[in-house]
Write a protein that holds these residues in place. Structure first.
Motif, PDB file in Angstrom:
ATOM      1  N   LEU A   1       0.816  -1.215   0.000  1.00 23.10           N
ATOM      2  CA  LEU A   1       0.000   0.000   0.000  1.00 23.10           C
ATOM      3  C   LEU A   1       0.849   1.265   0.000  1.00 23.10           C
ATOM      4  CD1 LEU A   1      -2.870  -1.116   2.412  1.00 23.10           C
ATOM      5  CD2 LEU A   1      -2.833  -1.122  -0.088  1.00 23.10           C
ATOM      6  N   GLY A   2       2.161   1.102  -0.169  1.00 24.86           N
ATOM      7  CA  GLY A   2       3.016   2.272  -0.347  1.00 24.86           C
ATOM      8  C   GLY A   2       3.915   2.602   0.826  1.00 24.86           C
ATOM      9  N   TYR A   3       3.987   1.705   1.821  1.00 22.39           N
ATOM     10  CA  TYR A   3       4.796   2.001   3.008  1.00 22.39           C
ATOM     11  C   TYR A   3       6.036   1.117   3.095  1.00 22.39           C
ATOM     12  CZ  TYR A   3       0.507   4.395   4.311  1.00 22.39           C
ATOM     13  OH  TYR A   3      -0.581   5.221   4.319  1.00 22.39           O
ATOM     14  N   ALA A   4       6.477   0.587   1.958  1.00 19.01           N
ATOM     15  CA  ALA A   4       7.612  -0.345   1.976  1.00 19.01           C
ATOM     16  C   ALA A   4       8.885   0.297   2.501  1.00 19.01           C
ATOM     17  CB  ALA A   4       7.848  -0.893   0.572  1.00 19.01           C
ATOM     18  N   ALA A   5       9.013   1.591   2.305  1.00 18.46           N
ATOM     19  CA  ALA A   5      10.256   2.262   2.722  1.00 18.46           C
ATOM     20  C   ALA A   5      10.194   2.783   4.151  1.00 18.46           C
ATOM     21  CB  ALA A   5      10.546   3.413   1.763  1.00 18.46           C
ATOM     22  N   THR A   6       9.049   2.637   4.809  1.00 19.11           N
ATOM     23  CA  THR A   6       8.945   3.181   6.173  1.00 19.11           C
ATOM     24  C   THR A   6       9.581   2.234   7.176  1.00 19.11           C
ATOM     25  OG1 THR A   6       6.803   2.139   6.500  1.00 19.11           O
ATOM     26  CG2 THR A   6       6.796   4.378   5.614  1.00 19.11           C
ATOM     27  N   SER A   7      10.095   2.822   8.242  1.00 22.77           N
ATOM     28  CA  SER A   7      10.776   1.986   9.233  1.00 22.77           C
ATOM     29  C   SER A   7       9.774   1.160  10.028  1.00 22.77           C
ATOM     30  CB  SER A   7      11.610   2.854  10.166  1.00 22.77           C
ATOM     31  OG  SER A   7      10.773   3.768  10.821  1.00 22.77           O
ATOM     32  N   TRP A   8       8.556   1.689  10.244  1.00 26.72           N
ATOM     33  CA  TRP A   8       7.603   0.924  11.058  1.00 26.72           C
ATOM     34  C   TRP A   8       7.159  -0.361  10.350  1.00 26.72           C
ATOM     35  CZ3 TRP A   8       2.827  -0.128   9.117  1.00 26.72           C
ATOM     36  CH2 TRP A   8       2.294   0.734   8.146  1.00 26.72           C
ATOM     37  N   ALA A   9       7.054  -0.303   9.017  1.00 29.52           N
ATOM     38  CA  ALA A   9       6.672  -1.522   8.284  1.00 29.52           C
ATOM     39  C   ALA A   9       7.783  -2.558   8.402  1.00 29.52           C
ATOM     40  CB  ALA A   9       6.397  -1.189   6.821  1.00 29.52           C
ATOM     41  N   ASP A  10       9.012  -2.098   8.295  1.00 32.43           N
ATOM     42  CA  ASP A  10      10.156  -3.003   8.435  1.00 32.43           C
ATOM     43  C   ASP A  10      10.193  -3.596   9.843  1.00 32.43           C
ATOM     44  OD1 ASP A  10      12.352  -4.051   6.940  1.00 32.43           O
ATOM     45  OD2 ASP A  10      13.688  -2.937   8.284  1.00 32.43           O
ATOM     46  N   GLN A  11       9.953  -2.723  10.833  1.00 30.99           N
ATOM     47  CA  GLN A  11       9.981  -3.203  12.225  1.00 30.99           C
ATOM     48  C   GLN A  11       8.854  -4.186  12.498  1.00 30.99           C
ATOM     49  OE1 GLN A  11       9.925   0.548  14.231  1.00 30.99           O
ATOM     50  NE2 GLN A  11      12.072   0.952  13.775  1.00 30.99           N
ATOM     51  N   LEU A  12       7.706  -3.967  11.861  1.00 38.90           N
ATOM     52  CA  LEU A  12       6.582  -4.889  12.021  1.00 38.90           C
ATOM     53  C   LEU A  12       6.956  -6.268  11.481  1.00 38.90           C
ATOM     54  CD1 LEU A  12       3.629  -5.201  12.914  1.00 38.90           C
ATOM     55  CD2 LEU A  12       2.926  -4.442  10.641  1.00 38.90           C
ATOM     56  N   TYR A  13       7.676  -6.259  10.345  1.00 40.66           N
ATOM     57  CA  TYR A  13       8.126  -7.530   9.774  1.00 40.66           C
ATOM     58  C   TYR A  13       9.020  -8.279  10.773  1.00 40.66           C
ATOM     59  CZ  TYR A  13      10.977 -10.742   7.036  1.00 40.66           C
ATOM     60  OH  TYR A  13      11.639 -11.870   6.603  1.00 40.66           O
ATOM     61  N   TRP A  14       9.993  -7.567  11.328  1.00 43.01           N
ATOM     62  CA  TRP A  14      10.933  -8.227  12.247  1.00 43.01           C
ATOM     63  C   TRP A  14      10.255  -8.632  13.549  1.00 43.01           C
ATOM     64  CZ3 TRP A  14      14.609 -10.431  10.046  1.00 43.01           C
ATOM     65  CH2 TRP A  14      15.245  -9.872   8.947  1.00 43.01           C
ATOM     66  N   PHE A  15       9.271  -7.849  13.981  1.00 45.89           N
ATOM     67  CA  PHE A  15       8.505  -8.224  15.173  1.00 45.89           C
ATOM     68  C   PHE A  15       7.775  -9.543  14.913  1.00 45.89           C
ATOM     69  CE2 PHE A  15       4.404  -7.925  17.528  1.00 45.89           C
ATOM     70  CZ  PHE A  15       4.922  -8.089  18.802  1.00 45.89           C
ATOM     71  N   GLY A  16       7.190  -9.653  13.722  1.00 45.05           N
ATOM     72  CA  GLY A  16       6.504 -10.894  13.363  1.00 45.05           C
ATOM     73  C   GLY A  16       7.468 -12.073  13.364  1.00 45.05           C
ATOM     74  N   GLN A  17       8.648 -11.875  12.807  1.00 47.67           N
ATOM     75  CA  GLN A  17       9.639 -12.958  12.793  1.00 47.67           C
ATOM     76  C   GLN A  17      10.048 -13.338  14.217  1.00 47.67           C
ATOM     77  OE1 GLN A  17      10.593 -14.928  10.594  1.00 47.67           O
ATOM     78  NE2 GLN A  17      10.408 -13.999   8.572  1.00 47.67           N
ATOM     79  N   LEU A  18      10.162 -12.332  15.072  1.00 46.11           N
ATOM     80  CA  LEU A  18      10.526 -12.610  16.462  1.00 46.11           C
ATOM     81  C   LEU A  18       9.445 -13.454  17.135  1.00 46.11           C
ATOM     82  CD1 LEU A  18      12.909 -11.768  18.326  1.00 46.11           C
ATOM     83  CD2 LEU A  18      11.393 -10.044  19.284  1.00 46.11           C
ATOM     84  N   LEU A  19       8.184 -13.151  16.856  1.00 42.79           N
ATOM     85  CA  LEU A  19       7.089 -13.934  17.435  1.00 42.79           C
ATOM     86  C   LEU A  19       7.129 -15.379  16.949  1.00 42.79           C
ATOM     87  CD1 LEU A  19       3.984 -11.523  17.248  1.00 42.79           C
ATOM     88  CD2 LEU A  19       5.331 -12.146  19.253  1.00 42.79           C
ATOM     89  N   ILE A  20       7.530 -15.571  15.715  1.00 42.79           N
ATOM     90  CA  ILE A  20       7.592 -16.937  15.176  1.00 42.79           C
ATOM     91  C   ILE A  20       8.754 -17.712  15.803  1.00 42.79           C
ATOM     92  CG2 ILE A  20       8.049 -18.298  13.095  1.00 42.79           C
ATOM     93  CD1 ILE A  20       6.720 -15.998  11.493  1.00 42.79           C
ATOM     94  N   LEU A  21       9.904 -17.052  15.882  1.00 43.90           N
ATOM     95  CA  LEU A  21      11.141 -17.787  16.169  1.00 43.90           C
ATOM     96  C   LEU A  21      11.491 -17.876  17.654  1.00 43.90           C
ATOM     97  CD1 LEU A  21      13.138 -16.222  13.218  1.00 43.90           C
ATOM     98  CD2 LEU A  21      12.399 -18.609  13.384  1.00 43.90           C
ATOM     99  N   ALA A  22      11.285 -16.785  18.386  1.00 48.79           N
ATOM    100  CA  ALA A  22      11.773 -16.760  19.767  1.00 48.79           C
ATOM    101  C   ALA A  22      11.112 -17.825  20.652  1.00 48.79           C
ATOM    102  CB  ALA A  22      11.580 -15.361  20.353  1.00 48.79           C
ATOM    103  N   PRO A  23       9.778 -17.967  20.642  1.00 51.92           N
ATOM    104  CA  PRO A  23       9.192 -18.994  21.515  1.00 51.92           C
ATOM    105  C   PRO A  23       9.648 -20.404  21.156  1.00 51.92           C
ATOM    106  CG  PRO A  23       7.503 -17.458  20.755  1.00 51.92           C
ATOM    107  CD  PRO A  23       8.728 -17.187  19.949  1.00 51.92           C
TER     108      PRO A  23
END
Lengths: 253, 643
Positions: free
Chosen positions: B63-85
């Protein structure tokens, strides 16, 4: 046939139903269910024939899935070598044939006491309902994630575009195809002007719905330059798209 | 080994991690501390929320927010939820059953696969997937194998993946895309499960097996290439099943079932050979290494069975090349030459003739730092793992074979560090290298965590400090896995999907490119020689079924028509030129405007628009297609051909 042959019965019924559905041209929903079952059946039956209860449940599952994937690979090569086209009839015939043959072999071996009867891993039934509900919630959330991603694709803003082409018709070198396709995402009006050696030859006013294509055959009657200017209304000053070709009628053979 | 109810029991030779009661004088220190308060079912829900967060980040990108830091951080937060537990549960001191370990592995594999699916949920966009989509489509349309694929000419000669997919699509009526996702996902999960089974057999411990698979997840292509719709994805589980069959064949209690397991092994080996060239050669090499391990440990039964299946596999490979796929030799020759050059380069001291790596190729500094940390961690763990093999498994043929195989880790590191374009070679090899390296490193991880719990400084306050030890282990595992994600695929500049990028990968596959390719196939027919840019290349070759030219930069980088260009056009038999006007608006995301680009990585300005517009003025040229950004010219009656 007792309960210890239930899997043989079920897989044989799946094979027969799949053949019937394929012949009758059943709807995709029916074919999807039967097709998935038919795809898995040979692997399961062959793993029962080969491994039976001589390995852990997890190993049996792995072997069954592996053999289910291997049957189309090696069977497809045999079909191809035999000159059978790899279309639905060929694949259904292969999978159903292997299933029914394995059914017969497994049935005979069990009757002779040389293969273990069907058994289901009991621990599946021991999962507490609460935990099962949590797993189900996880599946639903994951499905929501994929749905969200698909919505993202469909809602992604894409710049609209219009395709204009002027090219020889396939298999007909003495005919040109002039075509306009509207992918602007909305109903769009155009004016298409065809010029022969820079002189206006024909003009069309087109209004195309979203995704609609208009096309016109143009017989080549000599040697000349054809140019097509497409205007997107209301702008009639600047061509929105343009193409040109050097038409030349080929010598009669 | 599994006891009743899924609890593991000790096997012979006191395997590391084989019993969570530990060993040695400080047994109490490493005793498990009861069941975890984090049930596996809850881990599954958290991982599902992780996938949802990643999907949300992808949607934001679209939707046009690929360059924003919050979208990137959301991606890494999601990965953390998958991997850390998952990592925390697998590395925890708390009791974990075999079925829980397996469930955790399935959770992480499925979740990461769904992350990959969410990146392209409506159609294939990864370049490699598009190549195989073309081959599968050809089988569906013609009913024949071995049809021409201009994009990946070798692919039709290894048709296993396309056969399975077209069979499934034919019998279900589902699309090739949907069936491709089912086949690739099933194959990926099957491989990981077979790895777990093998590691558990070899180590005698589901704990070691779980940690070994967790470390395998850190392999840089695990989340991307290894689960894509590509032939290797289907071939590797067959490799795994062949090894499982060898393991079973050599078991003393297998006397009554050897014919069955040999059949499974032979069928799996044949399926590997028909599906992917490199994997089939790796299979032969792996069986030879197992034979070596068996000879070193005097396990004659295993040596015999591994040799027999190695012979079967090698014979099948040779026969397939001779009778079905002779072009394999020509296809793989450049890669073999490159590998040989790599080894020569390393043996001769490395850097001679090798250009220094550019930052564009290696990514931002933090990515390189993460990679360095990951390489360091693995490089330290592997020797400790070797020591554990020597101490506890040196009479165990499979463990010895895995220890020998783990040597490949250092070879790959050397290739990555000292060879030009070594990252590509090393990355492709990691699928196989991380199998032995992950196992050996897992032995080290468990040894270090268990041992450190016996240190007086830890024992002084076990309640506080023991979890800290586990936390360090989890952090190290996360560094490895996040390095795999950061430096894997897609590249960091396309981590989130988004708007069109010139000369990118997945973000260069858009509706206008696909429509243009579809038009080319419909109006011009298949197999025409096309000049095109880097971004349009795979779309034109797959959707358009055209035969795009690799070395066509000359055609786009001069402001006027030249005789020299005309000679090259004729030499390459280029019939059509596709010109994407956006090449004059953006710099190339990948660094290269063209498939083979002599100026790669050196562009500071977009191409001049005059270079692209010159075609309109070339005598005799036909401008046959115009969709705004994309224009197609017919060169055949033009000055390029002397007309």
């Amino acid at each position: 046939m007792g309960r210890n042959q239930a899997d043989v019965t079920v897989t044989a019924v799946v094979a027969v139903l799949a053949i019937g559905a394929a012949v009758a041209g059943a709807p995709t929903a029916v074919m999807t269910v039967l097709g998935l079952a038919l795809f898995a059946a040979p692997g399961y039956l062959l793993s029962q024939l080969l491994i039976g209860s001589r390995a852990s449940g997890l190993e049996r599952v792995c072997v069954a899935v592996g053999l289910a994937l291997a049957v189309p690979i090696l069977g497809g090569l045999l079909l191809y070598a035999a000159g059978v086209p790899l279309h639905r009839a060929g694949w259904v015939g292969l999978l159903a044939g292997v299933t029914l043959a394995a059914d017969g072999a497994l049935f005979a071996r069990r009757r002779a006491g040389r293969a273990a009867p069907v058994s289901w891993p009991r621990q599946w039934w021991r999962i507490p309902p609460g935990r099962l509900a949590i797993f189900a919630a996880a599946v639903l959330i994951a499905a929501a994630a994929v749905t969200l991603a698909r919505i993202g694709v469909s809602d992604q803003p894409q710049p609209g575009f219009t395709q204009l082409s002027l090219s020889p018709a396939p298999q007909k070198p003495d005919t040109l195809i002039l075509a306009v396709s509207n992918n602007q995402g909305t109903r769009t009006s155009y004016r298409l002007v065809l010029l022969r050696n820079s002189q206006v030859s024909e003009t069309w006013n087109l209004t195309l719905a979203k995704g609609q294509t208009w096309q016109q055959s143009l017989p080549v009657t000599g040697t000349y330059t054809l140019t097509a200017d497409l205007y997107r209304l209301p702008d009639l000053t600047h061509p929105y798209r343009y193409v040109f070709t050097h038409a030349s009628r080929s010598a009669p053979s | 080994m599994l006891g009743k109810g899924g609890r593991h029991v000790t096997v012979a030779d006191s395997p590391i991690g084989g019993t969570q009661a530990g060993y040695g004088p400080h047994r109490a220190a490493t005793r498990p501390v009861g069941r975890s308060r984090l049930p596996v079912s809850v881990v599954a829900v958290v991982a599902a929320f992780g996938v949802l967060a990643v999907a949300a980040a992808y949607t934001a990108g679209r939707l046009g927010y690929a360059a924003t830091s919050w979208a990137d951080q959301l991606y890494w937060f999601g990965q953390l939820l998958i991997l850390a537990p998952v990592a925390a549960r697998l590395l925890s001191r708390r009791t974990i059953t075999a079925s829980e370990t397996l469930t955790l592995i399935v959770i992480v594999t499925v979740a990461e696969y769904l992350v990959k699916v969410c990146y392209s949920p409506a159609a294939f966009t990864y370049v490699d997937e598009l190549m195989h989509w073309r081959s599968a489509t050809d089988i569906m349309q013609t009913g024949k194998l071995f049809t021409v694929n201009n994009l990946l000419p070798i692919s039709p000669y290894y048709p296993g993946l396309e056969e399975v997919t077209s069979a499934l699509a034919s019998v279900t009526g589902l699309s090739i895309f949907t069936c491709g996702l089912i086949v690739a996902g099933t194959a990926h999960l099957l491989f990981v499960t077979v790895l777990f089974v093998l590691f558990r057999h070899v180590s005698g411990s589901h704990r070691v097996a779980g940690v070994a698979v967790l470390l395998y997840v850190s392999e840089s292509l695990f989340q991307s290439f290894d689960s894509m719709f590509v032939y290797q994805t289907l071939a590797v589980p067959f490799l795994g099943l062949t090894l499982l069959a060898v393991y079973r064949l050599a078991q003393p209690q297998a006397a009554g079932s050897r014919a069955a397991w040999f059949t499974v092994g032979a069928v799996s080996a044949l399926a590997t050979v028909v599906t992917h060239h490199v994997t089939s050669y790796v299979l032969v090499a792996t069986l030879e290494v197992i034979t070596l391990g068996a000879l070193l440990t005097r396990d004659r039964t295993l040596a015999a069975w591994a040799s027999i299946l190695a012979l079967v596999s090698a014979a099948a490979c040779g026969a397939w090349i001779v009778f079905a796929a002779p072009s394999t030799v020509g296809y793989l020759s450049p890669f073999v030459d490159s590998a040989v050059q790599a080894f020569r380069s390393i043996l001769s001291g490395g850097h001679s003739g090798v250009p220094p790596p550019t930052s564009a190729a290696n990514g931002p500094l933090q990515n390189q730092a993460l990679e360095a940390a990951a390489v360091l961690i693995m490089s330290v763990l592997v020797p400790i793992g070797w020591w554990q093999v020597w101490r506890r498994y040196r009479r165990q043929a499979w463990a010895v074979a895995l220890a020998i195989g783990a040597l490949s880790w250092y070879i790959v590191v050397a290739v990555r560090l000292f060879v030009a374009d070594g990252s590509e070679l090393a990355g492709r090899a990691s699928t196989f290298v991380f199998v032995p390296a992950g196992f050996v490193a897992a032995l080290a991880v468990i040894r270090l965590t268990d041992n450190s719990l016996r240190w007086p400084i830890i024992r002084a306050d076990m309640r506080i400090r023991a979890p800290a030890v586990v936390a360090v282990a989890v952090a190290a595992a996360l560094v490895l896995i996040f390095n795999g994600l950061v430096n894997g695929w897609p590249p960091y500049w396309e981590r989130l999907p988004g708007t069109y990028q010139v000369a990118g990968f997945e973000r260069s596959v858009g509706p206008e490119q696909i429509a243009s390719a579809d038009w080319a196939l419909a109006m011009l027919g298949p197999g025409n020689r096309f000049a095109t840019d880097f971004g349009d290349f795979p779309v034109l070759g797959s959707y358009g079924d055209q035969n795009p030219v690799l070395a066509d930069a000359f055609l786009y980088t001069s402001p006027t028509f030249t005789q020299s260009a005309a000679q090259q056009v004729q030499a390459l038999n280029i019939q059509y030129a596709l010109v994407d006007q956006r090449l004059s608006e953006q710099l190339p995301a990948s660094g290269s405007y063209f498939p083979i680009d002599p100026n790669a990585g050196t562009y500071t300005h977009p191409l001049p628009s005059a270079d692209l517009a010159k075609f309109n003025a070339v005598p005799g040229i036909d401008r046959i297609y115009d969709s705004g950004n994309i224009v197609v010219y017919d060169l055949m009656g033009s000055a390029y051909y002397g007309s």
